[in-house]
Write an enzyme that holds these catalytic residues in place. Structure first.
Site, short mmCIF file in Angstrom:
data_model
loop_
_atom_site.label_atom_id
_atom_site.label_comp_id
_atom_site.label_asym_id
_atom_site.label_seq_id
_atom_site.Cartn_x
_atom_site.Cartn_y
_atom_site.Cartn_z
N SER A 20 0.65 -1.19 -0.05
CA SER A 20 0.04 0.01 -0.06
C SER A 20 0.83 1.12 0.05
O SER A 20 2.23 1.33 -0.03
CB SER A 20 -0.97 0.15 1.11
N SER A 138 11.59 10.28 6.72
CA SER A 138 10.31 11.14 7.15
C SER A 138 10.88 12.57 7.75
O SER A 138 11.94 12.77 8.18
CB SER A 138 9.67 10.53 8.42
N TYR A 151 8.35 7.16 16.81
CA TYR A 151 8.45 7.09 15.49
C TYR A 151 9.73 8.14 14.98
O TYR A 151 10.50 7.76 14.07
CB TYR A 151 7.02 7.82 14.52
N LYS A 155 13.05 7.15 12.91
CA LYS A 155 13.39 7.70 11.65
C LYS A 155 14.65 8.62 11.82
O LYS A 155 15.53 8.79 10.87
CB LYS A 155 12.39 8.67 11.01
N THR A 183 -1.93 8.42 2.66
CA THR A 183 -1.76 6.99 2.34
C THR A 183 -2.34 6.66 3.72
O THR A 183 -3.00 7.27 4.41
CB THR A 183 -0.18 6.40 2.56
#
Ligand SMILES: NC(=O)c1ccc[n+]([C@@H]2O[C@H](COP(=O)([O-])OP(=O)(O)OC[C@H]3O[C@@H](n4cnc5c(N)ncnc54)[C@H](OP(=O)(O)O)[C@@H]3O)[C@@H](O)[C@H]2O)c1
Length: 261
Positions: A20, A138, A151, A155, A183
């Protein structure tokens, strides 16, 4: 196209997170450019459905990158077409929880998928092939953002590892730092109790269209860029982070950690 740009025709590209979002969009674009693809994610049926529409050679290697034998997976990937020219590390998971409520188990899961999986795959490939590494980091890998302690940490770690690999000059590396992209990332993002957030955040819906993001990623990769930033509003926050940190902390602190606006 510049004469030194990468031509993707017949290139063998392994995409993780291909079921995806950004990984899927990159698979579609690379198939149009006649690359041969190895696709990885947990949902084999989603990968099969995608492969049927790609009209190029595809090998599906379904795996849970939180709990897999990376040595074996990498061997299978190498055996799919005999070698690997490029790996796109797109598999990843988001977070929606404040530090004060987040247990270590959530941090470990974020690190397993967002950091250790790309590191493990890269580690097994480095001694045997010189594949170009494309890493989907990111903007949270460049600065902090509310509700993203784990997160952002994963990253930042990813950027640290791959930037150092760039310095070591073992293989070509392109680090991509997107801002919000349209997304499902916010749906599957981990909350404090480890369950998925299950909500499409408004900022996610209003993000960069996924095909635009994938097109810009491939353009940067073709030009062999070391770092590609694909962002809208987040670019200004990053600018503040560098040039006016006091203002950055004030502005970033006001963002809603779920809606991101
Ligand atoms: N969307 C954004 O706003 C944004 C912004 C900056 C960076 N990114 C980064 O872009 C990358 C792609 O995310 P996306 O936005 O495209 O989100 P997405 O649509 O949710 O895609 C995530 C992909 O990762 C795979 N994945 C998740 N957990 C996995 C696991 N344990 N094992 C194997 N595969 C796993 C998913 O497949 P299965 O569920 O089938 O396993 C899916 O294919 C991520 O690294 C994300 O951090 C996204």
């Amino acid at each position: 196209m510049h004469k030194n740009d990468i031509n993707f025709t017949n290139k063998i590209v392994w995409i993780t997170g291909a079921s995806s979002g950004i990984g899927e969009a990159l698979a579609v674009l690379l198939a149009q450019k006649k690359a041969k693809l190895i696709l990885t994610a947990r949902r084999a049926e989603a990968l099969e459905a995608l492969a049927q529409n790609l009209h190029t050679a595809v090998k599906i290697l379904a795996a849970d990158l939180c709990a897999t034998d990376f040595q074996n997976l990498t061997k299978e990937a190498l055996e799919s077409f005999g070698t690997i020219d490029m790996v796109i590390h797109a598999a990843g998971i988001g977070q929606r929880s404040l530090a004060v409520e987040t247990p270590l188990t959530v941090y470990r899961r974020l690190m397993e998928i967002n950091f250790f999986a790309p590191v493990a795959i890269t580690g097994y490939l480095l001694p045997v092939c010189k594949a170009h590494m494309v890493v989907i980091g990111s903007m949270s890998g460049l600065m902090g953002f509310p509700g993203r302690t784990g997160y952002a940490a994963s990253k930042h770690a990813l950027k640290g590892y791959f930037e150092t690999l760039q310095v070591e000059q073992e293989v070509p590396v392109t680090i991509v730092s997107p801002g919000r992209v349209q997304t499902n990332l916010s749906l599957s993002a981990l909350t404090a109790d480890g369950t998925p957030h299950g909500v499409m955040d408004e900022a996610q819906v209003k993000g960069i269209p996924v095909m635009e993001c994938a097109t810009r990623i491939l353009k940067g990769v073709a030009m062999q860029k070391k770092h590609v930033i694909i962002a809208r509003k987040e670019k200004y926050l990053y600018w503040l982070h560098w040039w006016w940190p006091k203002a950055y902390f004030k502005v970033a602190g006001k963002y809603s950690f779920t809606q991101g606006k």
